[in-house]
Design a protein around this motif. Structure first.
Motif, PDB file in Angstrom:
ATOM      1  N   ILE A  25       0.848  -1.191   0.000  1.00  0.00           N
ATOM      2  CA  ILE A  25       0.000   0.000   0.000  1.00  0.00           C
ATOM      3  C   ILE A  25       0.886   1.244   0.000  1.00  0.00           C
ATOM      4  O   ILE A  25       1.810   1.367   0.809  1.00  0.00           O
ATOM      5  N   THR A  26       0.601   2.153  -0.889  1.00  0.00           N
ATOM      6  CA  THR A  26       1.399   3.366  -1.049  1.00  0.00           C
ATOM      7  C   THR A  26       0.889   4.472  -0.132  1.00  0.00           C
ATOM      8  O   THR A  26      -0.321   4.664   0.013  1.00  0.00           O
ATOM      9  N   ALA A  27       1.811   5.188   0.489  1.00  0.00           N
ATOM     10  CA  ALA A  27       1.478   6.369   1.279  1.00  0.00           C
ATOM     11  C   ALA A  27       2.555   7.410   1.030  1.00  0.00           C
ATOM     12  O   ALA A  27       3.711   7.079   0.765  1.00  0.00           O
ATOM     13  N   THR A  28       2.168   8.671   1.119  1.00  0.00           N
ATOM     14  CA  THR A  28       3.115   9.775   0.977  1.00  0.00           C
ATOM     15  C   THR A  28       3.204  10.511   2.306  1.00  0.00           C
ATOM     16  O   THR A  28       2.178  10.831   2.917  1.00  0.00           O
ATOM     17  N   ILE A  29       4.426  10.756   2.758  1.00  0.00           N
ATOM     18  CA  ILE A  29       4.661  11.509   3.986  1.00  0.00           C
ATOM     19  C   ILE A  29       5.028  12.941   3.622  1.00  0.00           C
ATOM     20  O   ILE A  29       5.882  13.178   2.755  1.00  0.00           O
ATOM     21  N   HIS A  30       4.391  13.884   4.272  1.00  0.00           N
ATOM     22  CA  HIS A  30       4.712  15.309   4.097  1.00  0.00           C
ATOM     23  C   HIS A  30       5.328  15.811   5.402  1.00  0.00           C
ATOM     24  O   HIS A  30       4.726  15.667   6.475  1.00  0.00           O
ATOM     25  N   ASP A  31       6.514  16.408   5.319  1.00  0.00           N
ATOM     26  CA  ASP A  31       7.186  16.895   6.520  1.00  0.00           C
ATOM     27  C   ASP A  31       7.674  18.323   6.312  1.00  0.00           C
ATOM     28  O   ASP A  31       8.129  18.683   5.221  1.00  0.00           O
ATOM     29  N   ARG A  32       7.600  19.117   7.364  1.00  0.00           N
ATOM     30  CA  ARG A  32       7.962  20.535   7.259  1.00  0.00           C
ATOM     31  C   ARG A  32       9.462  20.743   7.140  1.00  0.00           C
ATOM     32  O   ARG A  32       9.909  21.776   6.616  1.00  0.00           O
ATOM     33  N   ASP A  33      10.295  19.824   7.626  1.00  0.00           N
ATOM     34  CA  ASP A  33      11.738  19.984   7.526  1.00  0.00           C
ATOM     35  C   ASP A  33      12.170  20.024   6.066  1.00  0.00           C
ATOM     36  O   ASP A  33      11.602  19.320   5.222  1.00  0.00           O
ATOM     37  N   ALA A  34      13.210  20.800   5.776  1.00  0.00           N
ATOM     38  CA  ALA A  34      13.709  20.901   4.411  1.00  0.00           C
ATOM     39  C   ALA A  34      14.390  19.613   3.956  1.00  0.00           C
ATOM     40  O   ALA A  34      14.541  19.371   2.762  1.00  0.00           O
ATOM     41  N   GLY A  35      14.796  18.789   4.885  1.00  0.00           N
ATOM     42  CA  GLY A  35      15.449  17.528   4.561  1.00  0.00           C
ATOM     43  C   GLY A  35      15.661  16.724   5.827  1.00  0.00           C
ATOM     44  O   GLY A  35      15.370  17.192   6.937  1.00  0.00           O
TER      45      GLY A  35
END
Length: 374
Positions: A30-40
């Motif tokens: 199952i595919t999921a995308t993580i969004h994070d505020r850090d630039a890296g």
């Protein structure tokens, strides 16, 4: 709504909980995308060390297929624990037995790297700070980021910590200051530069308190020790004292005055640090924290149940992530998966939050904890 590959799952936050959830989902195709505020992944220090327990954090790592790699990185000797008085006299001393692996230590940065490296390339979208969530409760949801971009998701998982933006869309609850504040101090190259402190702390953790203030020191990997100065103070105590967080000398002088009756050896834990102090006031969510079921959004970890930092936070976040990922994999619809997950999550987190409610005060107590049950 089926959890087919076409279903869009957005996880907000690339901490241990969010990464664990994505990893276990990927293990089930199952595919999921993580969004994070850090630039890296390397833009900031990930914090100190933590212990992963056999009955929660390790369960998640086993499901993620990473338990063996964890044990290669972990420090079982970090399970050593010393409880002392302000004079530095040891009142309780636990030395782990050979092969003891109930809660070995690992640096947060090492755990995060283990999880990140297990994910498919491109799973984490860095520099994505969530601003708001819009769209009908039945979906799809629109995620609006501070860089002006948007994306759609059929399921939004809030793994974005204490000040979760996803929580705001589900609950009016706001973390409240506990009345207890931590001040973090770092010690580098301790065996050569701070041998007295290295000897005092040992290979794991060392704690002491006098009823009003306390210290907790913890060995990290790489010959580092972090010390947490624990006080019952206003959240803005540094500014109220006429100081700034950058005024290391001024803060040090104030601490030496407040801990003046502690032994000189113990005062080294607050005065011989390398670099700045880091102010960490302790916040917690109201107990119990629940929310109305939503068919396209849910929470895990601190976003769901922020508690005092007493060794359960990351463990519960990873167990939440494991159970949520498995629920998505095992149920025919996202709706059913969220129902099944929250049916377990909410009672468990409420019970634990009640146990730890006001527990930050216990860190200042002169009474020895019941170590058999802590």
């Amino acid at each position: 709504m089926n959890h087919t590959p076409a279903s869009r799952i957005a996880i907000i936050g690339a901490g241990p909980g969010g990464l664990t959830c994505a990893r276990i989902l990927q293990q089930h195709g199952i595919t999921a995308t993580i969004h994070d505020r850090d630039a890296g992944p390397d833009v900031r220090n990930q914090g100190g060390t933590l212990d992963l327990h056999a009955d929660n954090g390790q369960i998640a790592l086993r499901e993620a297929g990473l338990l063996d790699e964890f044990f290669q990185l972990a420090r079982p000797e970090g399970q050593e624990m010393r409880q002392m008085d302000p004079a530095g006299t040891i009142l309780f001393h636990h030395v782990p037995e050979e092969g003891e692996r109930f809660k070995p230590e690992i640096d947060r940065g090492q755990l995060r790297a283990l999880l990140l490296n297990s994910l498919k390339p491109g799973t984490v979208r860095w520099g994505h700070t969530l601003q708001t969530i819009s769209g009908p409760s039945e979906g799809p949801r629109q995620l609006h980021f501070t860089d002006g971009t948007t994306t759609e998701a059929d399921l939004v998982i809030g793994a974005d910590g204490a000040w979760s933006k996803v929580r705001r869309a589900l609950s009016p609850a706001v973390p409240q200051y506990s009345g207890v504040s931590f001040l973090e101090a770092w010690f580098d190259d301790v065996d050569s530069r701070h041998p007295d402190i290295a000897d005092l702390v040992g290979q794991g953790g060392a704690a002491a308190a006098d009823g009003d203030r306390g210290l907790f020191a913890q060995r990290n990997s790489g010959d580092h020790i972090r010390v947490y100065v624990i006080q019952r103070v206003p959240a803005d105590w540094i500014a109220a004292s006429g100081l700034s967080p950058e005024d290391t000398d001024g803060i040090r002088a104030l601490l030496l005055e407040r801990y003046g009756h502690w032994s000189p050896r113990m005062r080294k834990l607050i005065a011989d640090n390398d670099g700045l102090y880091v102010d960490r006031p302790i916040f917690a969510l109201p107990v119990p924290h629940t929310w109305e079921h939503n068919p396209t959004m849910t929470l895990l970890g601190d976003a769901a149940h922020l508690m005092p930092p007493l060794g359960v936070g990351v463990n519960l976040a990873m167990l939440d992530a494991c159970e949520l990922a498995l629920a998505i994999a095992q149920h025919g619809t996202v709706l059913d998966a969220i129902h099944a997950y929250e049916k377990t999550l909410l009672p468990r987190s409420t019970e634990m939050a009640r146990l730890l409610d006001c527990a930050a005060e216990e860190l200042l107590s002169t009474e020895l904890p019941d170590f058999a049950n802590h």
